[in-house]
Design a protein around this motif. Structure first.
Motif, PDB file in Angstrom:
ATOM      1  N   LEU A 297       0.832  -1.209   0.000  1.00 27.16           N
ATOM      2  CA  LEU A 297       0.000   0.000   0.000  1.00 27.16           C
ATOM      3  C   LEU A 297       0.863   1.255   0.000  1.00 27.16           C
ATOM      4  CD1 LEU A 297      -2.563   1.724   0.413  1.00 27.16           C
ATOM      5  CD2 LEU A 297      -2.412   1.175   2.863  1.00 27.16           C
ATOM      6  N   THR A 298       1.842   1.302   0.890  1.00 26.93           N
ATOM      7  CA  THR A 298       2.701   2.491   0.959  1.00 26.93           C
ATOM      8  C   THR A 298       3.497   2.679  -0.327  1.00 26.93           C
ATOM      9  OG1 THR A 298       4.540   1.295   2.020  1.00 26.93           O
ATOM     10  CG2 THR A 298       2.883   2.271   3.461  1.00 26.93           C
ATOM     11  N   LEU A 299       3.971   1.583  -0.913  1.00 23.14           N
ATOM     12  CA  LEU A 299       4.685   1.700  -2.183  1.00 23.14           C
ATOM     13  C   LEU A 299       3.748   2.167  -3.283  1.00 23.14           C
ATOM     14  CD1 LEU A 299       6.872  -1.554  -2.133  1.00 23.14           C
ATOM     15  CD2 LEU A 299       7.569   0.770  -1.530  1.00 23.14           C
ATOM     16  N   GLY A 300       2.495   1.723  -3.239  1.00 26.79           N
ATOM     17  CA  GLY A 300       1.543   2.078  -4.279  1.00 26.79           C
ATOM     18  C   GLY A 300       1.248   3.559  -4.345  1.00 26.79           C
ATOM     19  N   PHE A 301       1.227   4.250  -3.206  1.00 23.85           N
ATOM     20  CA  PHE A 301       0.973   5.697  -3.272  1.00 23.85           C
ATOM     21  C   PHE A 301       2.269   6.510  -3.258  1.00 23.85           C
ATOM     22  CE2 PHE A 301      -0.051   5.068   1.422  1.00 23.85           C
ATOM     23  CZ  PHE A 301       1.076   5.707   1.920  1.00 23.85           C
ATOM     24  N   GLY A 302       3.407   5.859  -3.536  1.00 25.87           N
ATOM     25  CA  GLY A 302       4.656   6.597  -3.741  1.00 25.87           C
ATOM     26  C   GLY A 302       5.649   6.513  -2.614  1.00 25.87           C
ATOM     27  N   GLY A 303       5.362   5.745  -1.571  1.00 25.74           N
ATOM     28  CA  GLY A 303       6.272   5.644  -0.442  1.00 25.74           C
ATOM     29  C   GLY A 303       7.514   4.837  -0.770  1.00 25.74           C
ATOM     30  N   ALA A 304       8.409   4.749   0.197  1.00 29.49           N
ATOM     31  CA  ALA A 304       9.674   4.042  -0.007  1.00 29.49           C
ATOM     32  C   ALA A 304      10.128   3.405   1.299  1.00 29.49           C
ATOM     33  CB  ALA A 304      10.755   4.988  -0.538  1.00 29.49           C
ATOM     34  N   TRP A 305      10.868   2.309   1.159  1.00 34.30           N
ATOM     35  CA  TRP A 305      11.503   1.620   2.272  1.00 34.30           C
ATOM     36  C   TRP A 305      12.954   1.384   1.896  1.00 34.30           C
ATOM     37  CZ3 TRP A 305       8.623  -0.758   6.559  1.00 34.30           C
ATOM     38  CH2 TRP A 305       7.262  -0.419   6.548  1.00 34.30           C
TER      39      TRP A 305
ATOM     40  N   ASP B 107      25.114  -3.636   1.084  1.00 37.38           N
ATOM     41  CA  ASP B 107      24.800  -2.209   1.214  1.00 37.38           C
ATOM     42  C   ASP B 107      23.290  -2.000   1.218  1.00 37.38           C
ATOM     43  OD1 ASP B 107      27.502  -1.546   1.171  1.00 37.38           O
ATOM     44  OD2 ASP B 107      27.533  -1.514  -1.035  1.00 37.38           O
ATOM     45  N   PRO B 108      22.810  -1.046   2.012  1.00 36.64           N
ATOM     46  CA  PRO B 108      21.368  -0.773   2.027  1.00 36.64           C
ATOM     47  C   PRO B 108      20.867  -0.319   0.663  1.00 36.64           C
ATOM     48  CG  PRO B 108      22.451   0.220   3.924  1.00 36.64           C
ATOM     49  CD  PRO B 108      23.537  -0.253   3.021  1.00 36.64           C
ATOM     50  N   SER B 109      19.691  -0.786   0.300  1.00 34.67           N
ATOM     51  CA  SER B 109      19.050  -0.414  -0.958  1.00 34.67           C
ATOM     52  C   SER B 109      17.715   0.240  -0.656  1.00 34.67           C
ATOM     53  CB  SER B 109      18.830  -1.645  -1.847  1.00 34.67           C
ATOM     54  OG  SER B 109      20.044  -2.312  -2.118  1.00 34.67           O
ATOM     55  N   ARG B 110      17.309   1.142  -1.523  1.00 34.35           N
ATOM     56  CA  ARG B 110      16.003   1.787  -1.368  1.00 34.35           C
ATOM     57  C   ARG B 110      14.995   1.079  -2.253  1.00 34.35           C
ATOM     58  NH1 ARG B 110      14.733   8.073  -0.556  1.00 34.35           N
ATOM     59  NH2 ARG B 110      15.822   7.442   1.352  1.00 34.35           N
TER      60      ARG B 110
ATOM     61  N   CYS C 179       4.260   1.856   9.244  1.00 35.23           N
ATOM     62  CA  CYS C 179       5.716   2.024   9.197  1.00 35.23           C
ATOM     63  C   CYS C 179       6.381   1.577  10.492  1.00 35.23           C
ATOM     64  CB  CYS C 179       6.060   3.482   8.902  1.00 35.23           C
ATOM     65  SG  CYS C 179       5.679   4.002   7.213  1.00 35.23           S
ATOM     66  N   LEU C 180       5.788   1.918  11.623  1.00 36.21           N
ATOM     67  CA  LEU C 180       6.383   1.545  12.906  1.00 36.21           C
ATOM     68  C   LEU C 180       6.283   0.044  13.156  1.00 36.21           C
ATOM     69  CD1 LEU C 180       5.152   4.492  15.169  1.00 36.21           C
ATOM     70  CD2 LEU C 180       7.380   4.205  14.075  1.00 36.21           C
ATOM     71  N   LEU C 181       5.179  -0.569  12.731  1.00 42.36           N
ATOM     72  CA  LEU C 181       4.969  -1.990  12.981  1.00 42.36           C
ATOM     73  C   LEU C 181       5.612  -2.874  11.923  1.00 42.36           C
ATOM     74  CD1 LEU C 181       1.215  -1.935  14.070  1.00 42.36           C
ATOM     75  CD2 LEU C 181       3.211  -2.159  15.546  1.00 42.36           C
ATOM     76  N   GLY C 182       5.850  -2.337  10.741  1.00 41.76           N
ATOM     77  CA  GLY C 182       6.355  -3.153   9.642  1.00 41.76           C
ATOM     78  C   GLY C 182       7.860  -3.246   9.551  1.00 41.76           C
ATOM     79  N   ARG C 183       8.587  -2.632  10.467  1.00 37.26           N
ATOM     80  CA  ARG C 183      10.050  -2.725  10.452  1.00 37.26           C
ATOM     81  C   ARG C 183      10.492  -4.165  10.697  1.00 37.26           C
ATOM     82  NH1 ARG C 183      12.570   2.387  12.131  1.00 37.26           N
ATOM     83  NH2 ARG C 183      10.964   3.999  12.392  1.00 37.26           N
TER      84      ARG C 183
ATOM     85  N   LEU D  93      14.759  -4.064   7.135  1.00 35.77           N
ATOM     86  CA  LEU D  93      13.765  -3.372   6.327  1.00 35.77           C
ATOM     87  C   LEU D  93      13.161  -2.274   7.191  1.00 35.77           C
ATOM     88  CD1 LEU D  93      12.248  -3.294   3.606  1.00 35.77           C
ATOM     89  CD2 LEU D  93      10.504  -4.750   4.646  1.00 35.77           C
ATOM     90  N   ARG D  94      13.323  -1.045   6.773  1.00 36.78           N
ATOM     91  CA  ARG D  94      12.817   0.088   7.554  1.00 36.78           C
ATOM     92  C   ARG D  94      12.222   1.122   6.608  1.00 36.78           C
ATOM     93  NH1 ARG D  94      18.270  -0.345   7.681  1.00 36.78           N
ATOM     94  NH2 ARG D  94      19.471   1.302   6.666  1.00 36.78           N
ATOM     95  N   PRO D  95      11.243   1.875   7.076  1.00 38.58           N
ATOM     96  CA  PRO D  95      10.558   2.837   6.197  1.00 38.58           C
ATOM     97  C   PRO D  95      11.327   4.143   6.075  1.00 38.58           C
ATOM     98  CG  PRO D  95       9.587   2.906   8.373  1.00 38.58           C
ATOM     99  CD  PRO D  95      10.635   1.822   8.426  1.00 38.58           C
ATOM    100  N   VAL D  96      11.113   4.808   4.960  1.00 36.84           N
ATOM    101  CA  VAL D  96      11.497   6.216   4.841  1.00 36.84           C
ATOM    102  C   VAL D  96      10.314   6.986   5.420  1.00 36.84           C
ATOM    103  CG1 VAL D  96      12.223   8.050   3.278  1.00 36.84           C
ATOM    104  CG2 VAL D  96      12.850   5.670   2.785  1.00 36.84           C
ATOM    105  N   LEU D  97      10.372   7.229   6.725  1.00 36.08           N
ATOM    106  CA  LEU D  97       9.169   7.525   7.508  1.00 36.08           C
ATOM    107  C   LEU D  97       8.433   8.763   7.026  1.00 36.08           C
ATOM    108  CD1 LEU D  97       7.510   6.554   9.915  1.00 36.08           C
ATOM    109  CD2 LEU D  97       8.905   8.013  11.375  1.00 36.08           C
ATOM    110  N   TRP D  98       9.122   9.885   6.939  1.00 31.65           N
ATOM    111  CA  TRP D  98       8.406  11.129   6.657  1.00 31.65           C
ATOM    112  C   TRP D  98       7.906  11.177   5.218  1.00 31.65           C
ATOM    113  CZ3 TRP D  98       6.635  12.855  10.772  1.00 31.65           C
ATOM    114  CH2 TRP D  98       7.377  12.796  11.957  1.00 31.65           C
ATOM    115  N   ARG D  99       8.614  10.522   4.314  1.00 32.18           N
ATOM    116  CA  ARG D  99       8.100  10.433   2.935  1.00 32.18           C
ATOM    117  C   ARG D  99       6.803   9.640   2.918  1.00 32.18           C
ATOM    118  NH1 ARG D  99      11.288   8.065  -2.430  1.00 32.18           N
ATOM    119  NH2 ARG D  99       9.433   7.439  -3.600  1.00 32.18           N
TER     120      ARG D  99
END
Length: 399
Positions: free
Chosen positions: A229-237, A261-264, A324-328, A352-358
């Motif tokens: 859902l978050t990826l669908g409206f433009g979010g990122a992890w 290395d971390p990937s987005r 975002c807080l629960l899906g880490r 796996l962690r969210p780009v929270l404010w985005r």
């Protein structure tokens, strides 16, 4: 029950020494937001760096639905309730929950041996009687604290999303602003879960590895579909997968994250591997618009489109923050021999962690857009509080 079924599908039923109930208890503790202390080592021969932080949201969701139903069922079909009455309904549930969580925390402790195979390291550890082990134990104070916050938050959300549950008299005026948007957002999240179950069943039936797919459905399906859902409206992890461990599914996510290395992760990076990832955008657009229409239909007719935008934008932003807080996910195991380096094949990590404010910002934006559009589309529909004027009016005149 959901935790036990998911672990059975994952193969945990074959654990030696009667460890299965302890693992089930640990999953229940994690599902309630509790804390597990994970440790490992191999005597004086080796040391281990072990950590685990993940919430099995399928188990959490099942518990939330049952608890919410038990709390709301006796309160239906009334407009107003006294605060003491609501507290009286909540206290027994909270006490029973904390007692059950205490029992699960005491049961959630076990130690496992780790097989090193036929490698030279395995021979050395066998000769020195220092086979590597990993164990877990629930942190009781932290588990009870987070468990208390979990159930209090759940009961509050249950009151917000239920149209028929009563509110204290002083809060009734907030009914229009809170409940339609909260209910529609809850249905949006559940719609993603239902869609995920349907896709998972098809995958299990057609592509093999049915046990692994069912384990993901029963333990962590919301972790995946709410991320979608978050990826669908433009979010990122962002995150990475390294070593023999990894994400059980989907393989596309594991491929993008694989590396030291971390990937987005966003829709564009997923689409580089599989162009079907763009369907996430289409699904999110359709379901968000439906959410906006539903929120507007459940609201009184006097609520303006800009008010729908405000209400749904805030609701979706808060829901995104919770996801975002629960899906880490953070899991790491590193075994070092004599302190000189990690053992190949027995060390790895998953992050796996969210780009929270985005994510939260876009949730606010697209919730507002969906709320405004839903308010416009719902105008011709029958809505509560609407009074239709007669087509013609006649006035009697005295003779």
């Amino acid at each position: 029950m959901v935790a036990a079924a998911g672990l059975m599908c994952a193969g945990a039923g074959d654990l030696p020494g009667g460890a299965f109930p302890h693992v089930v208890a640990a999953v229940v503790v994690m599902a309630a937001g509790g804390s597990l202390e994970v440790s490992g080592g191999a005597g004086s021969l080796a040391g281990a760096d072990v950590s685990l932080s993940v919430v099995p949201l399928s188990v959490s969701l099942a518990g939330a639905l049952v608890t919410g139903y038990l709390f709301l069922r006796p309160l239906h079909n009334r407009a107003v309730a006294r605060p003491l009455e609501l507290i009286g309904r909540a206290v027994p549930l909270v006490v029973l929950w904390l007692l059950a969580l205490t029992g699960a925390a005491f049961l959630a402790r076990e130690t496992f041996g780790i097989s090193t195979g036929d490698s030279p390291i395995g021979t050395i550890t066998e000769l020195l009687d220092a086979a590597p082990t990993v164990g877990f134990e629930a942190d009781l104070p932290a588990t009870l604290l987070y468990g208390l916050l979990w159930i209090l938050g759940l009961l509050l959300i249950a009151l917000l999303v239920s149209r028929r549950a009563p509110l204290p008299a002083g809060l009734v005026r907030f009914h229009t602003a809170l409940r339609p948007a909260a209910f529609a957002t809850m249905l949006l999240l559940l719609a993603y879960v239902v869609a995920g179950v349907a896709v998972g069943v098809v995958v299990a039936a057609t592509q093999g590895h049915a046990d692994r797919t069912l384990a993901v459905i029963l333990l962590g399906l919301p972790n995946l579909v709410w991320l979608a859902l978050t990826l669908g409206f433009g979010g990122a992890w962002e995150g990475n997968v390294e070593g023999p461990f990894g994400l059980p599914m989907p393989q596309l996510l594991d491929q993008v994250l694989r590396g030291s290395d971390p990937s987005r992760i966003d829709v564009a990076t997923l689409a580089e591997q599989d162009s079907r990832a763009w369907w996430l955008v289409a699904v999110a657009a359709v379901l968000l618009l439906g959410t906006g229409v539903l929120a507007a239909v459940r609201s009184p007719a006097h609520v303006r489109p800009w008010q729908h935008a405000l209400h749904l934008g805030v609701a979706l932003a808060l829901a995104t923050l919770a996801v975002c807080l629960l899906g880490r996910i953070q899991a790491q195991f590193g075994l070092s021999l004599l302190g000189i380096g990690e053992v190949d094949g027995l060390s790895g990590q998953v992050q796996l962690r969210p780009v929270l404010w985005r994510n939260v910002g876009l949730g606010l934006l697209w919730g507002a857009v969906a709320g405004f559009a839903g308010g416009l589309l719902a105008r011709p529909l029958h809505r509560g509080g609407r009074v239709d004027e007669p087509a013609t009016a006649t006035r009697a005149t005295p003779e």
